[in-house]
Design a protein around this motif. Structure first.
Motif, PDB file in Angstrom:
ATOM      1  N   ALA A 150       0.833  -1.208   0.000  1.00 50.96           N
ATOM      2  CA  ALA A 150       0.000   0.000   0.000  1.00 50.96           C
ATOM      3  C   ALA A 150       0.866   1.255   0.000  1.00 50.96           C
ATOM      4  O   ALA A 150       0.582   2.223  -0.717  1.00 50.96           O
ATOM      5  N   ARG A 151       1.933   1.253   0.762  1.00 50.28           N
ATOM      6  CA  ARG A 151       2.835   2.412   0.812  1.00 50.28           C
ATOM      7  C   ARG A 151       3.549   2.617  -0.526  1.00 50.28           C
ATOM      8  O   ARG A 151       3.699   3.749  -0.989  1.00 50.28           O
ATOM      9  N   ARG A 165       4.158   5.626  -5.638  1.00 49.89           N
ATOM     10  CA  ARG A 165       4.129   5.636  -7.109  1.00 49.89           C
ATOM     11  C   ARG A 165       3.119   6.638  -7.629  1.00 49.89           C
ATOM     12  O   ARG A 165       3.360   7.309  -8.631  1.00 49.89           O
ATOM     13  N   ARG A 166       1.972   6.732  -6.976  1.00 51.01           N
ATOM     14  CA  ARG A 166       0.964   7.725  -7.387  1.00 51.01           C
ATOM     15  C   ARG A 166       1.514   9.146  -7.227  1.00 51.01           C
ATOM     16  O   ARG A 166       1.280  10.001  -8.074  1.00 51.01           O
ATOM     17  N   LEU A 167       2.223   9.389  -6.151  1.00 49.19           N
ATOM     18  CA  LEU A 167       2.809  10.714  -5.940  1.00 49.19           C
ATOM     19  C   LEU A 167       3.826  11.047  -7.014  1.00 49.19           C
ATOM     20  O   LEU A 167       3.898  12.171  -7.506  1.00 49.19           O
ATOM     21  N   VAL A 168       4.636  10.075  -7.415  1.00 48.71           N
ATOM     22  CA  VAL A 168       5.643  10.287  -8.442  1.00 48.71           C
ATOM     23  C   VAL A 168       4.984  10.554  -9.787  1.00 48.71           C
ATOM     24  O   VAL A 168       5.403  11.441 -10.535  1.00 48.71           O
ATOM     25  N   ARG A 169       3.913   9.819 -10.117  1.00 53.29           N
ATOM     26  CA  ARG A 169       3.223  10.027 -11.382  1.00 53.29           C
ATOM     27  C   ARG A 169       2.565  11.399 -11.440  1.00 53.29           C
ATOM     28  O   ARG A 169       2.527  12.037 -12.468  1.00 53.29           O
TER      29      ARG A 169
END
Length: 115
Positions: free
Chosen positions: A101-102, A107-111
């Protein structure tokens, strides 16, 4: 004089224009580290896993006595080793799911940062 004693001596600087000799090849130091590869990492992982399984099998064979287990509405008797093994697997699943989950969150933050 053995090869080991020859390699301990500091190599003499080569004279420009002379071809290297067989003795110079013996004196030149070998590389100190071999580069790591994915196969060597996999081999190390397999060795650690096999050793861990051997330790786990020995532990389970030594702890065969039954213990009473009460969990929520479930009551029963299981071997001590099995109870501890189930608890360990449950903890590993919980830790892996939290880690996954982390990583998904990061990954969402990087995208979002790339857009």
């Amino acid at each position: 004089m053995s090869v080991l004693h020859r390699t301990r001596n500091a190599p003499k600087p080569p004279v420009i224009g002379t071809p290297p000799s067989a003795v110079d090849e013996l004196v030149t130091p070998l590389p100190t580290r071999v580069p790591r590869t994915r196969i060597s990492g996999a081999w190390l992982g397999i060795c650690v896993t096999v050793i861990s399984f051997v330790v786990l099998i020995v532990f389970m064979l030594q702890n065969t006595g039954s213990v009473a287990v009460n969990f929520l509405w479930l009551n029963g008797s299981v071997p001590l080793a099995l109870a501890l093994f189930i608890a360990g697997v449950a903890a590993a699943v919980l830790a892996t799911s939290i880690g996954a989950a982390r990583m998904t969150q990061l990954r969402r933050l990087v995208r979002r940062g790339k857009d």
